[in-house]
Write a protein that holds these residues in place. Sequence first.
Motif, PDB file in Angstrom:
ATOM      1  N   VAL A  10       0.775  -1.037  -0.038  1.00  0.00           N
ATOM      2  CA  VAL A  10      -0.007   0.069  -0.019  1.00  0.00           C
ATOM      3  C   VAL A  10       0.934   1.330   0.009  1.00  0.00           C
ATOM      4  O   VAL A  10       1.970   1.295   0.905  1.00  0.00           O
ATOM      5  CB  VAL A  10      -0.792   0.069   1.209  1.00  0.00           C
ATOM      6  N   GLY A  11       0.699   2.046  -1.010  1.00  0.00           N
ATOM      7  CA  GLY A  11       1.409   3.517  -1.085  1.00  0.00           C
ATOM      8  C   GLY A  11       1.186   4.258   0.260  1.00  0.00           C
ATOM      9  O   GLY A  11       0.171   4.257   0.659  1.00  0.00           O
ATOM     10  N   SER A  12       1.809   5.346   0.219  1.00  0.00           N
ATOM     11  CA  SER A  12       1.858   6.562   1.267  1.00  0.00           C
ATOM     12  C   SER A  12       0.463   7.084   1.250  1.00  0.00           C
ATOM     13  O   SER A  12      -0.004   7.810   2.287  1.00  0.00           O
ATOM     14  CB  SER A  12       2.896   7.470   1.383  1.00  0.00           C
ATOM     15  N   ASP A  13      -0.101   7.255   0.081  1.00  0.00           N
ATOM     16  CA  ASP A  13      -1.606   8.004  -0.122  1.00  0.00           C
ATOM     17  C   ASP A  13      -2.703   6.890   0.556  1.00  0.00           C
ATOM     18  O   ASP A  13      -3.811   7.641   0.651  1.00  0.00           O
ATOM     19  CB  ASP A  13      -1.996   8.612  -1.434  1.00  0.00           C
ATOM     20  N   GLY A  14      -2.235   5.788   0.709  1.00  0.00           N
ATOM     21  CA  GLY A  14      -3.551   4.710   1.117  1.00  0.00           C
ATOM     22  C   GLY A  14      -4.283   4.547   0.183  1.00  0.00           C
ATOM     23  O   GLY A  14      -5.110   3.500   0.142  1.00  0.00           O
ATOM     24  N   LYS A  15      -4.270   5.047  -0.930  1.00  0.00           N
ATOM     25  CA  LYS A  15      -5.181   4.614  -2.065  1.00  0.00           C
ATOM     26  C   LYS A  15      -4.488   3.764  -3.190  1.00  0.00           C
ATOM     27  O   LYS A  15      -5.185   2.759  -3.856  1.00  0.00           O
ATOM     28  CB  LYS A  15      -5.703   5.963  -2.839  1.00  0.00           C
ATOM     29  N   ARG A  16      -3.018   4.019  -3.477  1.00  0.00           N
ATOM     30  CA  ARG A  16      -2.605   2.977  -4.563  1.00  0.00           C
ATOM     31  C   ARG A  16      -2.129   1.811  -3.885  1.00  0.00           C
ATOM     32  O   ARG A  16      -1.477   1.930  -2.607  1.00  0.00           O
ATOM     33  CB  ARG A  16      -1.419   4.065  -5.078  1.00  0.00           C
ATOM     34  N   ARG A  17      -2.186   0.539  -4.578  1.00  0.00           N
ATOM     35  CA  ARG A  17      -1.752  -0.522  -3.938  1.00  0.00           C
ATOM     36  C   ARG A  17      -1.626  -1.629  -4.871  1.00  0.00           C
ATOM     37  O   ARG A  17      -2.371  -1.267  -5.980  1.00  0.00           O
ATOM     38  CB  ARG A  17      -3.073  -0.988  -2.868  1.00  0.00           C
ATOM     39  N   LEU A  18      -0.833  -2.304  -4.579  1.00  0.00           N
ATOM     40  CA  LEU A  18      -0.435  -3.612  -5.779  1.00  0.00           C
ATOM     41  C   LEU A  18      -0.534  -4.772  -4.948  1.00  0.00           C
ATOM     42  O   LEU A  18       0.068  -4.955  -3.737  1.00  0.00           O
ATOM     43  CB  LEU A  18       0.845  -3.459  -6.440  1.00  0.00           C
ATOM     44  N   THR A  19      -1.407  -5.811  -5.472  1.00  0.00           N
ATOM     45  CA  THR A  19      -1.388  -7.264  -5.005  1.00  0.00           C
ATOM     46  C   THR A  19      -0.413  -8.044  -5.792  1.00  0.00           C
ATOM     47  O   THR A  19      -0.996  -7.894  -6.846  1.00  0.00           O
ATOM     48  CB  THR A  19      -2.850  -7.751  -4.594  1.00  0.00           C
TER      49      THR A  19
END
Length: 147
Positions: A82-91
Amino acid sequence: MAVKPPGSPAGFVDGAWWPSTKNLAEELPPLLAALADDLGHAERVTYNLTAWNPPSRRLILGGGVVRLEGFQSQHQDTLTVVGSDGKRRLTLLTVPPETDPWTAERVLRAASAAGDVESPEALLGADGLASARQRWESEGGRLRAPR
């Protein structure tokens, strides 16, 4: 590590990663550095508790802190960043370290293909590894006949 191109349907995973060991704290720094362009600083990483050697709950990386959160409910063969903005994520589908290079390469390609929407079981399971080989052969690859 390989991720799908931007704008691709995510499906079950956004790509795949082939770590060298089951030591998450050791394996994460290079992975997170490779994902920094897509996600920025990683805020947290979630993983299945039984899939990795128990890490600490925090990882100090580049002057920042990355929270490591293990869950029984997370799929055993995935890891989410999970990225620092909490919105971008990769599984990411995690290819077991003991996987032979030929198979690992095929799974990395299949999981990061633009149209892939297959489940982790289909990509990694006993049948999934066989189907990855069949798919590769049907697209022009050839397996060497056993001697």
